[in-house]
Design a protein around this motif. Structure first.
Motif, PDB file in Angstrom:
ATOM      1  N   GLY A 189      79.887  73.782  45.588  1.00 44.02           N
ATOM      2  CA  GLY A 189      79.705  72.364  45.301  1.00 44.02           C
ATOM      3  C   GLY A 189      79.542  71.490  46.529  1.00 44.02           C
ATOM      4  O   GLY A 189      79.218  70.313  46.415  1.00 44.02           O
ATOM      5  N   LYS A 190      79.735  72.054  47.717  1.00 45.87           N
ATOM      6  CA  LYS A 190      79.651  71.254  48.942  1.00 45.87           C
ATOM      7  C   LYS A 190      78.217  70.886  49.319  1.00 45.87           C
ATOM      8  O   LYS A 190      77.981  69.829  49.883  1.00 45.87           O
ATOM      9  N   SER A 191      77.267  71.779  49.061  1.00 42.73           N
ATOM     10  CA  SER A 191      75.873  71.486  49.417  1.00 42.73           C
ATOM     11  C   SER A 191      74.945  72.407  48.635  1.00 42.73           C
ATOM     12  O   SER A 191      75.368  73.421  48.092  1.00 42.73           O
ATOM     13  N   ASN A 212      74.957  75.847  50.277  1.00 43.54           N
ATOM     14  CA  ASN A 212      76.099  76.656  49.868  1.00 43.54           C
ATOM     15  C   ASN A 212      75.911  77.186  48.451  1.00 43.54           C
ATOM     16  O   ASN A 212      76.304  78.308  48.144  1.00 43.54           O
ATOM     17  N   ASP A 240      84.199  75.448  44.484  1.00 41.78           N
ATOM     18  CA  ASP A 240      84.356  74.404  45.501  1.00 41.78           C
ATOM     19  C   ASP A 240      83.384  74.623  46.656  1.00 41.78           C
ATOM     20  O   ASP A 240      82.770  73.681  47.152  1.00 41.78           O
ATOM     21  N   TYR A 241      83.234  75.891  47.095  1.00 42.97           N
ATOM     22  CA  TYR A 241      82.312  76.220  48.189  1.00 42.97           C
ATOM     23  C   TYR A 241      80.882  75.874  47.800  1.00 42.97           C
ATOM     24  O   TYR A 241      80.153  75.253  48.565  1.00 42.97           O
TER      25      TYR A 241
END
Length: 114
Positions: A84-86, A89, A81-82
């Protein structure tokens, strides 16, 4: 007075391009040393940051009474999830994962003591 140059019967004359391979030793230069030092500092700082983030996450999620398998699965999902944010990241996440894997003895001790 001149001396005659005596060479073996079988010899090969080196050309200028081949001579560059005989000098060697130029691999460690000042820019290389500076780059290596900066890379080492970034790597150690990233290791410390990654261990701190991981230990904090484990402490927060251990309180829920989850077993190690559930905790590991939840951790993988949180990391995904972390990342996948940018793209930033994702780069940091992959670099940190590789760094923590490379320093696995330190990482293992930090995780066990979390």
């Amino acid at each position: 007075m001149e001396k005659k140059l005596m060479l073996p019967a079988n010899y090969n004359v080196m050309n200028e391009e081949e001579m560059t391979y005989t000098s060697g030793g130029d691999g460690f230069t000042a820019p290389f040393a500076v780059g290596w030092t900066i890379g080492a500092v970034i790597s150690v700082a990233n290791l410390i940051w990654g261990l701190d983030q991981t230990r904090t996450w484990i402490k927060n999620n251990k309180k829920n009474g989850e077993n190690i398998t559930d905790l590991a699965a939840k951790g993988i999902n949180a990391a995904a999830d972390y990342m996948g944010k940018s793209i930033g990241n994702a780069i940091i996440g992959v670099y940190t994962a590789l760094n923590l894997t490379g320093w696995w003895p330190v990482t293992a001790i930090a995780w066990v003591t979390a």
